[in-house]
Design a protein around this motif. Structure first.
Motif, PDB file in Angstrom:
ATOM      1  N   VAL A 152      43.844  36.377  -7.944  1.00 54.53           N
ATOM      2  CA  VAL A 152      44.102  37.994  -8.600  1.00 54.53           C
ATOM      3  C   VAL A 152      42.754  37.428  -9.101  1.00 54.53           C
ATOM      4  N   THR A 153      41.823  36.174  -9.055  1.00 57.40           N
ATOM      5  CA  THR A 153      40.906  36.572  -9.609  1.00 57.40           C
ATOM      6  C   THR A 153      39.843  37.083  -8.684  1.00 57.40           C
ATOM      7  N   CYS A 154      38.083  36.928  -9.333  1.00 61.33           N
ATOM      8  CA  CYS A 154      36.716  37.561  -8.682  1.00 61.33           C
ATOM      9  C   CYS A 154      36.593  36.551  -7.532  1.00 61.33           C
ATOM     10  N   ALA A 155      37.120  35.447  -7.312  1.00 58.91           N
ATOM     11  CA  ALA A 155      36.941  34.688  -5.989  1.00 58.91           C
ATOM     12  C   ALA A 155      37.240  35.346  -4.241  1.00 58.91           C
ATOM     13  N   ASN A 166      45.363  26.109  -8.010  1.00 59.42           N
ATOM     14  CA  ASN A 166      46.354  26.547  -9.253  1.00 59.42           C
ATOM     15  C   ASN A 166      46.435  26.689 -11.001  1.00 59.42           C
ATOM     16  N   PHE A 167      45.697  27.471 -10.807  1.00 61.97           N
ATOM     17  CA  PHE A 167      45.224  27.460 -12.480  1.00 61.97           C
ATOM     18  C   PHE A 167      46.214  27.605 -13.061  1.00 61.97           C
ATOM     19  N   GLY A 168      47.647  28.091 -13.187  1.00 58.65           N
ATOM     20  CA  GLY A 168      48.345  27.436 -14.226  1.00 58.65           C
ATOM     21  C   GLY A 168      48.964  25.418 -13.770  1.00 58.65           C
ATOM     22  N   GLN A 197      44.722  23.357 -12.025  1.00 62.13           N
ATOM     23  CA  GLN A 197      43.940  22.454 -10.737  1.00 62.13           C
ATOM     24  C   GLN A 197      42.542  22.727 -11.147  1.00 62.13           C
ATOM     25  N   ASN A 198      41.701  23.790 -11.922  1.00 64.84           N
ATOM     26  CA  ASN A 198      40.008  24.142 -11.897  1.00 64.84           C
ATOM     27  C   ASN A 198      39.565  22.701 -12.842  1.00 64.84           C
ATOM     28  N   LYS A 199      40.720  22.430 -14.209  1.00 60.39           N
ATOM     29  CA  LYS A 199      39.998  21.065 -15.052  1.00 60.39           C
ATOM     30  C   LYS A 199      40.127  19.940 -14.842  1.00 60.39           C
ATOM     31  N   LYS A 255      31.185  24.184 -14.404  1.00 59.65           N
ATOM     32  CA  LYS A 255      32.160  25.428 -14.802  1.00 59.65           C
ATOM     33  C   LYS A 255      33.739  25.716 -15.179  1.00 59.65           C
ATOM     34  N   HIS A 256      34.357  24.893 -14.010  1.00 64.20           N
ATOM     35  CA  HIS A 256      35.606  24.883 -14.284  1.00 64.20           C
ATOM     36  C   HIS A 256      35.985  27.132 -13.661  1.00 64.20           C
ATOM     37  N   LYS A 257      35.542  26.852 -12.736  1.00 61.66           N
ATOM     38  CA  LYS A 257      35.371  28.434 -12.838  1.00 61.66           C
ATOM     39  C   LYS A 257      35.476  28.892 -10.796  1.00 61.66           C
ATOM     40  N   VAL A 258      35.780  29.672 -10.761  1.00 61.64           N
ATOM     41  CA  VAL A 258      35.962  30.375  -9.390  1.00 61.64           C
ATOM     42  C   VAL A 258      34.948  31.696  -9.466  1.00 61.64           C
ATOM     43  N   PRO A 259      34.418  31.855  -8.140  1.00 61.80           N
ATOM     44  CA  PRO A 259      33.786  31.041  -7.044  1.00 61.80           C
ATOM     45  C   PRO A 259      33.253  30.517  -6.877  1.00 61.80           C
ATOM     46  N   LEU A 260      33.771  29.116  -6.029  1.00 61.04           N
ATOM     47  CA  LEU A 260      32.719  28.406  -5.698  1.00 61.04           C
ATOM     48  C   LEU A 260      32.454  27.618  -3.877  1.00 61.04           C
ATOM     49  N   SER A 285      27.290  28.134  -7.233  1.00 56.58           N
ATOM     50  CA  SER A 285      28.470  29.040  -8.040  1.00 56.58           C
ATOM     51  C   SER A 285      27.747  30.018  -8.113  1.00 56.58           C
ATOM     52  N   GLU A 286      28.468  30.734  -8.872  1.00 61.10           N
ATOM     53  CA  GLU A 286      28.145  32.611  -9.501  1.00 61.10           C
ATOM     54  C   GLU A 286      28.012  33.343  -8.481  1.00 61.10           C
ATOM     55  N   SER A 287      29.125  34.506  -8.553  1.00 56.03           N
ATOM     56  CA  SER A 287      29.194  35.561  -7.010  1.00 56.03           C
ATOM     57  C   SER A 287      28.220  36.421  -6.863  1.00 56.03           C
ATOM     58  N   VAL A 288      26.946  36.538  -7.964  1.00 57.32           N
ATOM     59  CA  VAL A 288      26.263  37.429  -7.485  1.00 57.32           C
ATOM     60  C   VAL A 288      25.854  36.264  -6.566  1.00 57.32           C
ATOM     61  N   CYS A 322      28.617  44.163 -12.505  1.00 58.84           N
ATOM     62  CA  CYS A 322      30.443  44.088 -12.649  1.00 58.84           C
ATOM     63  C   CYS A 322      30.313  42.416 -12.531  1.00 58.84           C
ATOM     64  N   SER A 323      29.619  41.563 -12.745  1.00 57.78           N
ATOM     65  CA  SER A 323      29.713  40.338 -13.147  1.00 57.78           C
ATOM     66  C   SER A 323      29.162  39.795 -14.990  1.00 57.78           C
ATOM     67  N   GLY A 324      28.621  39.996 -14.917  1.00 56.95           N
ATOM     68  CA  GLY A 324      27.925  40.440 -16.257  1.00 56.95           C
ATOM     69  C   GLY A 324      28.142  41.408 -17.213  1.00 56.95           C
ATOM     70  N   ILE A 347      31.006  43.863 -16.300  1.00 62.56           N
ATOM     71  CA  ILE A 347      32.501  44.739 -16.771  1.00 62.56           C
ATOM     72  C   ILE A 347      33.379  43.450 -16.334  1.00 62.56           C
ATOM     73  N   HIS A 348      33.206  42.738 -15.690  1.00 63.40           N
ATOM     74  CA  HIS A 348      33.708  41.465 -15.938  1.00 63.40           C
ATOM     75  C   HIS A 348      34.107  40.941 -17.471  1.00 63.40           C
ATOM     76  N   PRO A 349      32.869  40.143 -18.081  1.00 63.04           N
ATOM     77  CA  PRO A 349      33.238  40.267 -19.248  1.00 63.04           C
ATOM     78  C   PRO A 349      34.253  40.706 -20.258  1.00 63.04           C
ATOM     79  N   PRO A 375      41.952  35.093 -27.364  1.00 60.42           N
ATOM     80  CA  PRO A 375      42.264  34.307 -27.934  1.00 60.42           C
ATOM     81  C   PRO A 375      41.056  32.929 -27.299  1.00 60.42           C
ATOM     82  N   ARG A 376      40.347  33.405 -26.098  1.00 62.53           N
ATOM     83  CA  ARG A 376      38.846  32.712 -26.038  1.00 62.53           C
ATOM     84  C   ARG A 376      37.749  33.492 -26.397  1.00 62.53           C
ATOM     85  N   VAL A 377      37.986  34.615 -27.293  1.00 65.54           N
ATOM     86  CA  VAL A 377      36.841  35.211 -28.134  1.00 65.54           C
ATOM     87  C   VAL A 377      37.029  35.503 -29.158  1.00 65.54           C
TER      88      VAL A 377
HETATM   89  N1  LIG Z   1      30.067  34.513 -13.671  1.00 62.67           N
HETATM   90  C1  LIG Z   1      31.323  33.778 -12.916  1.00 62.67           C
HETATM   91  C2  LIG Z   1      32.488  34.090 -13.942  1.00 62.67           C
HETATM   92  C3  LIG Z   1      33.592  32.966 -13.173  1.00 62.67           C
HETATM   93  C4  LIG Z   1      34.879  33.441 -13.453  1.00 62.67           C
HETATM   94  O1  LIG Z   1      35.273  33.646 -14.298  1.00 62.67           O
HETATM   95  N2  LIG Z   1      36.194  33.079 -12.927  1.00 62.67           N
HETATM   96  C5  LIG Z   1      36.877  33.350 -13.677  1.00 62.67           C
HETATM   97  C6  LIG Z   1      38.004  33.814 -12.762  1.00 62.67           C
HETATM   98  S1  LIG Z   1      38.049  35.725 -12.527  1.00 62.67           S
HETATM   99  C7  LIG Z   1      37.883  31.209 -13.222  1.00 62.67           C
HETATM  100  O2  LIG Z   1      37.627  30.883 -12.835  1.00 62.67           O
HETATM  101  N3  LIG Z   1      38.104  30.782 -15.222  1.00 62.67           N
HETATM  102  C8  LIG Z   1      38.604  30.040 -15.086  1.00 62.67           C
HETATM  103  C9  LIG Z   1      38.077  29.507 -16.791  1.00 62.67           C
HETATM  104  O3  LIG Z   1      37.210  29.536 -16.731  1.00 62.67           O
HETATM  105  O4  LIG Z   1      38.099  28.120 -17.034  1.00 62.67           O
HETATM  106  C10 LIG Z   1      30.940  34.627 -11.606  1.00 62.67           C
HETATM  107  O5  LIG Z   1      30.415  36.043 -12.185  1.00 62.67           O
HETATM  108  O6  LIG Z   1      31.665  34.208 -10.699  1.00 62.67           O
END
Ligand SMILES: N[C@@H](CCC(=O)N[C@@H](CS)C(=O)NCC(=O)O)C(=O)O
Length: 214
Positions: free
Chosen positions: A10-13, A33-35, A38-40, A50-55, A64-67, A100-102, A104-106, A115-117
């Motif tokens: 489901v993520t931007c990965a 598995n974010f549930g 596992q990203n942390k 950054k505990h995010k995907v994609p990597l 890191s960073e989609s772009v 898209c990344s900076g 739309i995505h936010p 609650p994160r914001v």
């Molecule tokens: N700016 C980053 C954003 C990546 C991002 O926010 N990924 C989300 C999934 S869509 C994520 O991994 N979130 C997990 C978290 O923040 O802990 C990019 O474009 O790669």
């Protein structure tokens, strides 16, 4: 060359998954598995604090960073012309992906997790509604860009995959995008692509696996 994509359903990965597939690249997908957080995990935080995907990991080097990832894929597999070859047009494509990344995505992220914001009690709906209002303005801009076109440029390029993710996520949040006819047509066109079909089948298999493990 060994290419590994860290991914979660489901993520931007999903954008680099599609782009790597379009490139004809051989790559391994490592699913998080974010549930289950596992990203942390300490192991993942070591390679991506950054505990995010994609990597992307290429021969042991992380990106890191989609772009940046999308640009790396396009440059590494030039025969797939995943970015326009004209330098100005190429920058227009990078500009689109950055947006898209900076841009739309936010707002999508705010709907996903208000609650994160803002942690003020009772504001959740307001955060979501404001994000949705902003997204409508952004989708209108994309709708105008896509008018009379099949893709952002004269053939499929990396920004098409990136925007496909944005639109899919917005639909999952039940935003009504039906008024944006060119965006809708783009989504339907993208859904026909074998790379997208492959991604969706892969995502389903992982989601089924996670459901069993829950
Ligand atoms: N700016 C980053 C954003 C990546 C991002 O926010 N990924 C989300 C999934 S869509 C994520 O991994 N979130 C997990 C978290 O923040 O802990 C990019 O474009 O790669």
């Amino acid at each position: 060359m060994e290419i590994v994509l860290y991914y979660a359903p489901v993520t931007c990965a999903l954008a680099p998954f599609i782009t790597l597939t379009e490139a004809g690249a051989e790559f391994e997908v490592r699913t998080l598995n974010f549930g289950k957080g596992q990203n942390k995990s300490p192991e993942y935080l070591k390679i991506n604090p950054k505990h995010k995907v994609p990597l992307l990991v290429v021969d042991g080097n992380t990106l890191s960073e989609s772009v940046a990832i999308q640009t790396w894929i396009a440059r590494t597999f030039p025969q797939a012309t995943l970015l326009p070859t004209d330098p100005w047009q190429e920058l227009q494509a990078i500009s689109l992906m950055s947006w898209c990344s900076g841009g739309i995505h936010p707002f999508l992220a705010r709907i996903n997790s208000p609650p994160r914001v803002c942690d003020v009690p009772g504001t959740e709906d307001s955060v979501k509604n404001l994000a949705a209002t902003n997204l409508m303005e952004l989708f209108k801009i994309v709708d105008d860009l896509l008018a009379g076109r099949q893709f952002f440029f004269d053939h499929f390029t990396a920004p098409d995959a990136h925007f496909f993710w944005c639109q899919r996520r917005a639909r999952q949040f039940e935003l009504d995008l039906s008024g944006f006819k060119h965006c809708v047509a783009h989504f339907e066109r993208m859904m026909q692509r074998p790379s997208v079909q492959k991604l969706l089948a892969f995502e389903k298999s992982i989601q089924d696996e996670f459901a069993k493990a829950a």
